[in-house]
Design a protein around this motif. Structure first.
Motif, PDB file in Angstrom:
ATOM      1  N   ILE A  65       0.829  -0.987  -0.036  1.00  0.00           N
ATOM      2  CA  ILE A  65      -0.020  -0.046   0.089  1.00  0.00           C
ATOM      3  C   ILE A  65       0.937   1.475  -0.043  1.00  0.00           C
ATOM      4  O   ILE A  65       0.682   2.308  -0.688  1.00  0.00           O
ATOM      5  CB  ILE A  65      -0.950  -0.100   1.297  1.00  0.00           C
ATOM      6  CG1 ILE A  65      -1.855  -1.348   1.111  1.00  0.00           C
ATOM      7  CG2 ILE A  65      -1.775   1.193   1.199  1.00  0.00           C
ATOM      8  CD1 ILE A  65      -2.658  -1.542   2.414  1.00  0.00           C
ATOM      9  N   ARG A  66       1.886   1.477   0.782  1.00  0.00           N
ATOM     10  CA  ARG A  66       2.971   2.373   0.882  1.00  0.00           C
ATOM     11  C   ARG A  66       3.352   2.592  -0.699  1.00  0.00           C
ATOM     12  O   ARG A  66       3.481   3.806  -1.364  1.00  0.00           O
ATOM     13  CB  ARG A  66       3.971   2.077   1.566  1.00  0.00           C
ATOM     14  CG  ARG A  66       3.953   2.109   3.167  1.00  0.00           C
ATOM     15  CD  ARG A  66       4.878   1.957   3.945  1.00  0.00           C
ATOM     16  NE  ARG A  66       4.560   2.169   5.308  1.00  0.00           N
ATOM     17  CZ  ARG A  66       4.467   0.835   6.043  1.00  0.00           C
ATOM     18  NH1 ARG A  66       4.767  -0.200   5.734  1.00  0.00           N
ATOM     19  NH2 ARG A  66       4.222   1.300   7.497  1.00  0.00           N
ATOM     20  N   ALA A  67       3.695   1.450  -1.431  1.00  0.00           N
ATOM     21  CA  ALA A  67       4.140   1.759  -2.972  1.00  0.00           C
ATOM     22  C   ALA A  67       3.207   2.196  -3.591  1.00  0.00           C
ATOM     23  O   ALA A  67       3.380   3.226  -4.499  1.00  0.00           O
ATOM     24  CB  ALA A  67       4.458   0.183  -3.384  1.00  0.00           C
ATOM     25  N   GLY A  68       1.990   1.771  -3.306  1.00  0.00           N
ATOM     26  CA  GLY A  68       0.801   2.495  -4.019  1.00  0.00           C
ATOM     27  C   GLY A  68       0.479   3.926  -3.862  1.00  0.00           C
ATOM     28  O   GLY A  68       0.114   4.588  -4.808  1.00  0.00           O
ATOM     29  N   LEU A  69       0.828   4.354  -2.708  1.00  0.00           N
ATOM     30  CA  LEU A  69       0.802   5.757  -2.219  1.00  0.00           C
ATOM     31  C   LEU A  69       1.732   6.555  -2.849  1.00  0.00           C
ATOM     32  O   LEU A  69       1.597   7.658  -3.423  1.00  0.00           O
ATOM     33  CB  LEU A  69       0.918   5.949  -0.559  1.00  0.00           C
ATOM     34  CG  LEU A  69       1.083   7.079  -0.087  1.00  0.00           C
ATOM     35  CD1 LEU A  69      -0.110   7.987  -0.311  1.00  0.00           C
ATOM     36  CD2 LEU A  69       1.267   7.319   1.471  1.00  0.00           C
ATOM     37  N   SER A  70       3.082   5.939  -3.068  1.00  0.00           N
ATOM     38  CA  SER A  70       4.240   6.521  -3.758  1.00  0.00           C
ATOM     39  C   SER A  70       3.748   6.850  -5.119  1.00  0.00           C
ATOM     40  O   SER A  70       3.859   7.913  -5.617  1.00  0.00           O
ATOM     41  CB  SER A  70       5.233   5.561  -3.681  1.00  0.00           C
ATOM     42  OG  SER A  70       6.454   6.095  -4.340  1.00  0.00           O
ATOM     43  N   GLU A  71       3.268   5.866  -5.940  1.00  0.00           N
ATOM     44  CA  GLU A  71       2.887   5.951  -7.272  1.00  0.00           C
ATOM     45  C   GLU A  71       1.894   6.957  -7.343  1.00  0.00           C
ATOM     46  O   GLU A  71       1.954   7.960  -8.595  1.00  0.00           O
ATOM     47  CB  GLU A  71       2.316   4.543  -7.885  1.00  0.00           C
ATOM     48  CG  GLU A  71       2.096   4.652  -9.416  1.00  0.00           C
ATOM     49  CD  GLU A  71       1.457   3.342  -9.782  1.00  0.00           C
ATOM     50  OE1 GLU A  71       1.708   3.298 -11.100  1.00  0.00           O
ATOM     51  OE2 GLU A  71       0.657   2.694  -9.184  1.00  0.00           O
ATOM     52  N   ALA A  72       0.795   6.947  -6.552  1.00  0.00           N
ATOM     53  CA  ALA A  72      -0.180   8.358  -6.548  1.00  0.00           C
ATOM     54  C   ALA A  72       0.222   9.550  -6.330  1.00  0.00           C
ATOM     55  O   ALA A  72      -0.132  10.505  -7.049  1.00  0.00           O
ATOM     56  CB  ALA A  72      -1.502   7.829  -5.675  1.00  0.00           C
ATOM     57  N   ALA A  73       1.224   9.692  -5.299  1.00  0.00           N
ATOM     58  CA  ALA A  73       1.887  10.744  -5.231  1.00  0.00           C
ATOM     59  C   ALA A  73       2.710  11.307  -6.521  1.00  0.00           C
ATOM     60  O   ALA A  73       2.878  12.554  -6.579  1.00  0.00           O
ATOM     61  CB  ALA A  73       2.828  10.938  -3.823  1.00  0.00           C
ATOM     62  N   GLY A  74       3.576  10.367  -7.069  1.00  0.00           N
ATOM     63  CA  GLY A  74       4.286  10.681  -8.104  1.00  0.00           C
ATOM     64  C   GLY A  74       3.278  11.411  -9.279  1.00  0.00           C
ATOM     65  O   GLY A  74       3.696  12.270  -9.831  1.00  0.00           O
ATOM     66  N   PHE A  75       1.977  10.563  -9.369  1.00  0.00           N
ATOM     67  CA  PHE A  75       1.220  11.127 -10.570  1.00  0.00           C
ATOM     68  C   PHE A  75       0.475  12.768 -10.046  1.00  0.00           C
ATOM     69  O   PHE A  75       0.609  13.618 -10.959  1.00  0.00           O
ATOM     70  CB  PHE A  75      -0.050  10.130 -10.674  1.00  0.00           C
ATOM     71  CG  PHE A  75      -1.021  10.703 -11.631  1.00  0.00           C
ATOM     72  CD1 PHE A  75      -0.596  10.610 -13.102  1.00  0.00           C
ATOM     73  CD2 PHE A  75      -2.270  11.168 -11.354  1.00  0.00           C
ATOM     74  CE1 PHE A  75      -1.590  11.473 -13.823  1.00  0.00           C
ATOM     75  CE2 PHE A  75      -3.185  11.582 -12.179  1.00  0.00           C
ATOM     76  CZ  PHE A  75      -2.723  11.774 -13.414  1.00  0.00           C
ATOM     77  N   ALA A  76       0.237  12.728  -8.875  1.00  0.00           N
ATOM     78  CA  ALA A  76      -0.185  14.098  -8.312  1.00  0.00           C
ATOM     79  C   ALA A  76       1.074  15.247  -8.848  1.00  0.00           C
ATOM     80  O   ALA A  76       0.685  16.326  -8.973  1.00  0.00           O
ATOM     81  CB  ALA A  76      -0.337  14.111  -6.937  1.00  0.00           C
ATOM     82  N   ALA A  77       2.329  14.711  -8.252  1.00  0.00           N
ATOM     83  CA  ALA A  77       3.239  15.583  -8.741  1.00  0.00           C
ATOM     84  C   ALA A  77       3.411  16.191 -10.228  1.00  0.00           C
ATOM     85  O   ALA A  77       3.731  17.147 -10.739  1.00  0.00           O
ATOM     86  CB  ALA A  77       4.630  15.086  -8.140  1.00  0.00           C
ATOM     87  N   TRP A  78       3.304  15.010 -11.087  1.00  0.00           N
ATOM     88  CA  TRP A  78       3.137  15.196 -12.445  1.00  0.00           C
ATOM     89  C   TRP A  78       2.206  16.141 -13.081  1.00  0.00           C
ATOM     90  O   TRP A  78       2.376  17.068 -13.684  1.00  0.00           O
ATOM     91  CB  TRP A  78       3.028  13.760 -13.280  1.00  0.00           C
ATOM     92  CG  TRP A  78       3.008  14.001 -14.954  1.00  0.00           C
ATOM     93  CD1 TRP A  78       1.950  13.880 -15.413  1.00  0.00           C
ATOM     94  CD2 TRP A  78       4.092  14.183 -15.719  1.00  0.00           C
ATOM     95  NE1 TRP A  78       2.243  13.966 -16.882  1.00  0.00           N
ATOM     96  CE2 TRP A  78       3.467  14.139 -16.845  1.00  0.00           C
ATOM     97  CE3 TRP A  78       5.482  14.223 -15.349  1.00  0.00           C
ATOM     98  CZ2 TRP A  78       4.294  14.388 -18.144  1.00  0.00           C
ATOM     99  CZ3 TRP A  78       6.312  14.573 -16.552  1.00  0.00           C
ATOM    100  CH2 TRP A  78       5.612  14.579 -17.934  1.00  0.00           C
ATOM    101  N   VAL A  79       0.942  15.902 -12.432  1.00  0.00           N
ATOM    102  CA  VAL A  79      -0.195  16.885 -12.713  1.00  0.00           C
ATOM    103  C   VAL A  79       0.150  18.240 -12.362  1.00  0.00           C
ATOM    104  O   VAL A  79      -0.181  19.177 -13.058  1.00  0.00           O
ATOM    105  CB  VAL A  79      -1.528  16.231 -12.024  1.00  0.00           C
ATOM    106  CG1 VAL A  79      -2.547  17.322 -12.195  1.00  0.00           C
ATOM    107  CG2 VAL A  79      -1.915  15.048 -12.712  1.00  0.00           C
ATOM    108  N   HIS A  80       0.478  18.623 -11.265  1.00  0.00           N
ATOM    109  CA  HIS A  80       0.897  19.752 -10.741  1.00  0.00           C
ATOM    110  C   HIS A  80       2.142  20.400 -11.477  1.00  0.00           C
ATOM    111  O   HIS A  80       1.967  21.562 -11.942  1.00  0.00           O
ATOM    112  CB  HIS A  80       1.184  19.952  -9.393  1.00  0.00           C
ATOM    113  CG  HIS A  80      -0.110  19.792  -8.340  1.00  0.00           C
ATOM    114  ND1 HIS A  80      -0.438  18.509  -8.212  1.00  0.00           N
ATOM    115  CD2 HIS A  80      -0.789  20.685  -7.969  1.00  0.00           C
ATOM    116  CE1 HIS A  80      -1.561  18.761  -7.233  1.00  0.00           C
ATOM    117  NE2 HIS A  80      -1.755  20.190  -7.031  1.00  0.00           N
ATOM    118  N   ALA A  81       2.873  19.829 -11.925  1.00  0.00           N
ATOM    119  CA  ALA A  81       4.214  20.102 -12.785  1.00  0.00           C
ATOM    120  C   ALA A  81       3.913  20.559 -14.216  1.00  0.00           C
ATOM    121  O   ALA A  81       4.081  21.627 -14.653  1.00  0.00           O
ATOM    122  CB  ALA A  81       5.211  18.981 -12.823  1.00  0.00           C
ATOM    123  N   ASP A  82       2.543  19.822 -14.697  1.00  0.00           N
ATOM    124  CA  ASP A  82       2.046  20.364 -16.113  1.00  0.00           C
ATOM    125  C   ASP A  82       1.334  21.442 -15.766  1.00  0.00           C
ATOM    126  O   ASP A  82       1.176  22.180 -16.768  1.00  0.00           O
ATOM    127  CB  ASP A  82       1.078  19.075 -16.212  1.00  0.00           C
ATOM    128  CG  ASP A  82       0.680  19.360 -17.942  1.00  0.00           C
ATOM    129  OD1 ASP A  82       1.550  19.705 -18.646  1.00  0.00           O
ATOM    130  OD2 ASP A  82      -0.400  19.108 -18.334  1.00  0.00           O
TER     131      ASP A  82
END
Length: 413
Positions: free
Chosen positions: A171-188
């Motif tokens: 679940i921590r790995a899933g949280l990491s992936e979700a946070a990475g995607f949120a970072a990408w969206v905010h970078a865009d």
């Protein structure tokens, strides 16, 4: 019952549909996989064609019992839908599925059907993030930012109640992936502060999950973000940390990707020799990984010669070698078709290379197309690239340039 290979259920479209109990999508994918007509699908599930047609169009509400019955008929593994045997589900679950899905859509994410955590929880979280990633290529970042942040919050809440579970690291790995995607969206969105915040959370969660490869991937993603923000030295330092995180014998795809990012960082810092050396290392890693059947998670697609050519093109633009840049772009695009927003980014890079070669009309044409992508998909990242192109443009004044400037100014105001 139909005979469907196990890997069918882990495909991106089907996995997302399972996460949302979207039986209409599951039925359509099963129909396609078997090459059936709609009538043959109806025969397989034991209902009339008109009834199945309404289900596929989202006009036929289903009960839990109907979902279970149809799933058994077509061979859906029930545990993926989070159903148990008949009779063990709570009576409150026997509600119209259309209402349930509508409430899920309002929430922005698909919630687990039960508060307990089991072996399917992490896969469900990951499938939701995967579905969001597929939407990102053609969806304005501002429309995805709230669901992406909600997904991070959801994963955090699930982890909070399962920190002592044997599935906690997944679940921590899933949280990491979700946070990475949120970072990408905010970078865009060019929201750099939020992007860095979510990248840090992605790295921390990956480390807490004891997943060195995922941690290196997230650090590398942050490095790419910093290089793109014209901070190559910070980016290169982060890449060195990613290499330390991953160890001495990383997979070929990790070596290829990290070396390509290093080449881009050195090129942005105007260190030509180091950039070309890093490209050579990446080329060797790509050759070494050609026999690998599938890349390790969190990579989804192989890092092949076409992707390397794309990085080579970016490096050559920054080294002011336009002929090699255009050739590399052509090699890359002949083998792969990027998503709309990524295509907008690449068009600004090709436009810069064309302007360096004195082909100003071609450069303005490409930059204008990139501007169209920026406005159509609401991408501040692409718009930022277009503005950078205009700032560095040193060609003659012309009707094409005036037209481009008018469009750019209209977009900004």
């Amino acid at each position: 019952m139909t005979q469907i290979p196990p890997q069918f259920w882990s495909g991106p479209v089907v996995a997302a549909a399972l996460a949302e109990c979207d039986l209409a999508t599951i039925l359509e994918e099963v129909r396609r996989a078997n090459g059936w007509t709609q009538g043959q699908l109806a025969e397989a599930v034991g209902y009339s064609q008109s009834w199945v047609s309404k289900v596929l169009r989202g006009r036929q509400p289903l009960t839990v019992d109907q979902v279970r019955e149809i799933s058994i008929q077509i061979g859906v593994p029930l545990h993926l839908l989070r159903f148990g045997a008949r009779g063990d589900d709570d009576p409150t679950k026997r509600r119209d599925f259309g209402k349930a899905l509508a409430l899920t859509a309002l929430a922005g994410v698909a919630l687990p059907k039960r508060p307990d955590v089991d072996e399917t929880t992490a896969a469900t979280l990951t499938s939701i993030t995967g579905a969001q990633r597929r939407l990102e290529a053609v969806t304005p970042a501002r429309e995805l930012s709230r669901p992406a942040v909600a997904q991070v919050d959801l994963a955090g809440r699930v982890l909070g109640r399962s920190s002592r579970s044997p599935h906690a690291d997944e679940i921590r790995a899933g949280l990491s992936e979700a946070a990475g995607f949120a970072a990408w969206v905010h970078a865009d969105m060019q929201d750099t502060g939020s992007a860095r915040l979510y990248y840090r959370r992605a790295v921390d969660s990956a480390r807490q999950a004891n997943h060195a490869l995922l941690a290196a991937y997230m650090i590398g993603s942050l490095a790419a973000f910093e290089i793109d923000a014209n901070d190559p030295l910070i980016g290169l330092n982060l890449l060195a940390r990613a290499r330390r995180e991953i160890g001495e014998r990383p997979p070929a795809i990790a070596r290829a990707w990290l070396s390509s990012l290093e080449a881009l960082g050195h090129a942005t810092a105007r260190d030509e020799a180091s950039a070309l050396q890093a490209l050579s290392v990446a080329e060797a890693a790509v050759r070494g990984g050609e026999r690998v059947a599938a890349p390790p998670w969190p990579w989804v697609f192989p890092f092949d010669h076409a992707k390397l050519a794309g990085y080579r093109a970016l490096v050559m633009v920054r080294l002011k070698r336009p002929v090699e840049a255009v050739a590399a772009f052509n090699e890359s695009l002949s083998s792969a078709q990027p998503g709309a927003k990524q295509r907008g980014v690449l068009m600004t890079e090709v436009a810069t290379a064309e302007a360096m070669s004195g082909r100003y009309d071609e450069a303005l044409y490409l930059a204008s197309n990139a501007l169209t992508v920026a406005t159509t998909y609401g991408s501040e990242r692409v718009l930022h690239r277009v503005k950078n192109f205009r700032r560095s443009y040193a060609g003659p004044s012309s009707g094409a340039l005036r037209s481009f400037d008018e469009r750019l100014h209209a977009t900004l105001i």
